[in-house]
Design an enzyme around this catalytic site. Structure first.
Site, PDB file in Angstrom:
ATOM      1  N   CYS A 376       1.717  -4.275   4.775  1.00 54.46           N
ATOM      2  CA  CYS A 376       1.855  -4.724   3.298  1.00 54.46           C
ATOM      3  C   CYS A 376       2.407  -6.315   3.371  1.00 54.46           C
ATOM      4  O   CYS A 376       1.573  -6.919   3.284  1.00 54.46           O
ATOM      5  CB  CYS A 376       3.291  -3.847   2.855  1.00 54.46           C
ATOM      6  SG  CYS A 376       3.148  -3.658   1.236  1.00 54.46           S
ATOM      7  N   HIS A 505       0.997   1.414   3.303  1.00 54.90           N
ATOM      8  CA  HIS A 505       1.905   1.577   4.755  1.00 54.90           C
ATOM      9  C   HIS A 505       1.437   2.783   5.596  1.00 54.90           C
ATOM     10  O   HIS A 505       1.694   3.690   5.115  1.00 54.90           O
ATOM     11  CB  HIS A 505       3.413   1.856   4.203  1.00 54.90           C
ATOM     12  CG  HIS A 505       4.007   0.728   3.659  1.00 54.90           C
ATOM     13  ND1 HIS A 505       4.981  -0.088   4.253  1.00 54.90           N
ATOM     14  CD2 HIS A 505       4.010   0.266   2.372  1.00 54.90           C
ATOM     15  CE1 HIS A 505       5.472  -0.927   3.488  1.00 54.90           C
ATOM     16  NE2 HIS A 505       5.129  -0.949   2.393  1.00 54.90           N
ATOM     17  N   GLU A 507       2.397   3.665   8.236  1.00 52.25           N
ATOM     18  CA  GLU A 507       3.391   4.323   9.090  1.00 52.25           C
ATOM     19  C   GLU A 507       4.003   5.641   8.480  1.00 52.25           C
ATOM     20  O   GLU A 507       4.334   6.532   8.882  1.00 52.25           O
ATOM     21  CB  GLU A 507       4.576   3.400   9.582  1.00 52.25           C
ATOM     22  CG  GLU A 507       5.539   2.898   8.145  1.00 52.25           C
ATOM     23  CD  GLU A 507       4.915   1.991   7.407  1.00 52.25           C
ATOM     24  OE1 GLU A 507       3.892   1.483   7.315  1.00 52.25           O
ATOM     25  OE2 GLU A 507       5.878   0.957   6.637  1.00 52.25           O
TER      26      GLU A 507
HETATM   27  N1  GLN Z   1       6.749  -8.044  -1.242  1.00 51.60           N
HETATM   28  C1  GLN Z   1       5.383  -7.654  -1.061  1.00 51.60           C
HETATM   29  C2  GLN Z   1       4.912  -7.110  -2.423  1.00 51.60           C
HETATM   30  O1  GLN Z   1       5.906  -6.824  -3.079  1.00 51.60           O
HETATM   31  C3  GLN Z   1       5.195  -6.772  -0.024  1.00 51.60           C
HETATM   32  C4  GLN Z   1       5.938  -5.490  -0.151  1.00 51.60           C
HETATM   33  C5  GLN Z   1       6.058  -4.523   1.214  1.00 51.60           C
HETATM   34  O2  GLN Z   1       5.733  -5.345   2.250  1.00 51.60           O
HETATM   35  N2  GLN Z   1       6.441  -3.475   1.007  1.00 51.60           N
HETATM   36  O3  GLN Z   1       3.787  -6.867  -2.734  1.00 51.60           O
END
Ligand code: GLN
Length: 530
Positions: A376, A505, A507
């Site tokens: 992410c 994600h 994970e």
């Molecule tokens: N801050 C970034 C976004 O909002 C990544 C979010 C995250 O890593 N869950 O896109």
């Protein structure tokens, strides 16, 4: 008590019941007023887990998914806030037909209604319900009230388990059962008699204490369960089986007897205890202010996913929590630390703090050809790293931490602009499962072994397609994208042993018996280094 292991206890009972061939689901109740934990600081709350249907929820839902090996949904999660919200919304819509709406019974009735929906939609034989917090605190009394009312309605179908902590004070060296006796009395005061007491402690509970608790808490001695600390949480279902936990549950609820098939759990345990050669993974993140414990809690699913992959690769996971903020001040410290790991992982994150340090760590992984997995924010920062250091766009950034950048390689998704203008922060990110098409000839495609995957998301910002062509020319190719090709989902670097980063994600879909393919690829590449 919070942090005592109710989540793992609940999940383990679920695993055992499933091993008996029963259909099981689990519900987590959090006593806070926030509608969900999505708007909370990770230091306050720990990790925010996301279900496939986009519910931001407590990390315990992640534990349930991992132990039950099943996807749960938004039906499986509620908070005081979400319950009140529903009741008030229904009242405004004349849903109570002009009646006085009261805290009791309407709030517990709403809770019961939600539990029944979760059970019905999953067609579950058994629904496990975990009430967060501690008995006796003001916050969860209405949930205990719901349990009391449910039991009154269906006495043969509801059982109550108290998870309690038995301290062994250092100066005495003796396990004390009194706090548990008081916890039981407090529960009695809420109109509930436990059917089972799960005794969490550093040591096993001996028969003397089991007997004491049995007599003082009016619980049969066989229902006083010894639950000492284990090296791995995945050992708990095996220990609970030794204590005959599911046998007792099945008996009390009048469910059919069946053999418990524990082979997958036994095999997993063998893998865990057999893995001796370490693989060292450096997780470069922030959130260190309240100590390492909070940090690992904030990245709980990441930690678990590394473990699953390591065990599957026959390695002993050794995780180093590395502070990216330190790298901004001291690059030597970074080199010393990163020289000593086999793989570098940058997990998800928000905001400005520690960002530049993470970019430095990514640069190190790219240049020194150390296996790298970005998640992410980790993916977004990998794109920024390439733009800055290969394309020499010194100002390249994300509008999240540099709104006036001239090269917004990461920017707010269109649909998010309006939401941010209206301070619409709650539950408004791109959340839950979205499909991702994998492009042929890429590492990602090879690892997943199929063309289309579903993975969990939680973000507002995205890879700016305007810069895609130029960025891809550097060798950082998009290997996964939304089916219409508009959103980049995975990027990977050619001519590198393993440099893969995903917008989703991975994970969150990793299971102890089914590691996520990206994690597996990453950990195997890291293991190959030694
Ligand atoms: N801050 C970034 C976004 O909002 C990544 C979010 C995250 O890593 N869950 O896109």
């Amino acid at each position: 008590m919070s942090g005592v292991g109710k989540g793992v206890a609940t999940a383990s009972i679920g695993a055992l019941l499933k091993a008996r061939g029963l259909r099981v689901t689990a519900v987590k109740i959090d006593p806070y007023v926030n509608i969900d934990p999505g708007t909370m600081n990770p230091v306050e709350h720990g990790e925010v887990f996301v279900t496939k249907d986009g519910q931001e929820c407590d990390q315990d839902i992640g534990n349930y998914e991992r132990f039950l090996n099943e996807d749960l949904s938004s039906d499986c999660y509620m908070t005081t806030g979400s319950i009140y919200w529903n009741v008030i919304t229904r009242e405004r819509a004349m849903g109570y037909h002009g009646k006085t709406v009261e805290v009791v019974p309407h709030i517990p009735l709403e809770v019961i209604g939600r539990i029944k929906v979760a059970a019905k939609r999953t067609n579950a034989d058994v629904t496990l319900i975990e009430i967060g917090g501690t008995v006796g605190e003001y916050q969860n009394i209405l949930f205990l009230e719901a349990a009391r009312m449910m039991r009154l309605e269906q006495p043969k179908d509801v059982m109550v388990a108290l998870v309690s902590y038995l301290p062994v004070p250092g100066n005495l060296g003796e396990m004390k059962s009194k706090p548990t006796q008081y916890a039981c009395r407090t529960l009695n005061g809420a109109g509930l008699q436990p059917d089972m007491i799960i005794c969490r402690s550093s040591n096993p509970v001996d028969d003397v204490r089991k007997k004491k608790l049995s007599i003082n808490c009016s619980v049969e001695q066989v229902d006083v369960i010894s639950a000492p600390d284990c090296d791995s949480i995945y050992e708990v279902p095996l220990r609970f089986r030794d204590e005959h936990v599911s046998e007792r549950v099945v008996k009390k609820l009048g469910l059919p007897k069946a053999t418990v098939r524990m082979k997958p759990w036994n095999d997993l345990f063998k893998n865990i205890s057999g893995a001796k050669r370490p693989v060292r993974i450096g997780v470069v993140g922030k959130y260190f202010s309240t100590g390492d414990f909070t940090l690992s809690d904030a990245y709980l699913s990441v930690l678990e996913a590394i473990k699953h992959a390591a065990w599957a690769a026959g390695r002993k996971p050794q995780i180093e929590w590395l502070n990216s903020e330190e790298y901004e001040r001291d690059r030597k410290a970074m080199t010393t630390q990163l020289k000593n790991v086999d793989g570098i992982l940058i997990p998800g994150g928000f905001g400005t703090r520690g960002v530049e340090g993470k970019i430095l760590a990514i640069q190190y992984a790219r240049e020194k050809k150390i296996p790298f997995l970005g998640i992410c924010y980790g993916m977004q920062l990998a794109v920024i790293e390439t733009a800055r250091h290969i394309l020499k766009w010194k100002d390249a950034s994300s509008t999240e931490f540099n709104p006036s950048t001239t090269k917004p390689v990461i920017h707010l998704m269109d649909e998010q602009e309006e939401k941010m203008k209206n301070s619409d922060y709650g539950g408004s990110m791109r959340l839950g499962d979205y499909p991702c098409k994998l492009l042929s000839g890429t590492k990602a495609r090879k690892l997943y072994g199929k063309d289309l995957i579903l993975e969990r998301h939680r973000h507002r910002f995205e890879y700016n397609p305007h810069y895609r062509k130029k960025l891809e020319k550097t060798g950082l190719v998009v290997s996964g994208e939304s089916p219409d090709g508009s959103l980049a989902e995975i990027v990977e670097l050619k001519n590198h042993p393993f440099f893969v980063a995903s917008q989703f994600h991975p994970e969150m879909t990793s299971r102890p018996m089914r590691p996520n393919p990206l994690f597996l690829g990453f950990v195997k590449a890291a293991a190959g280094k030694r």
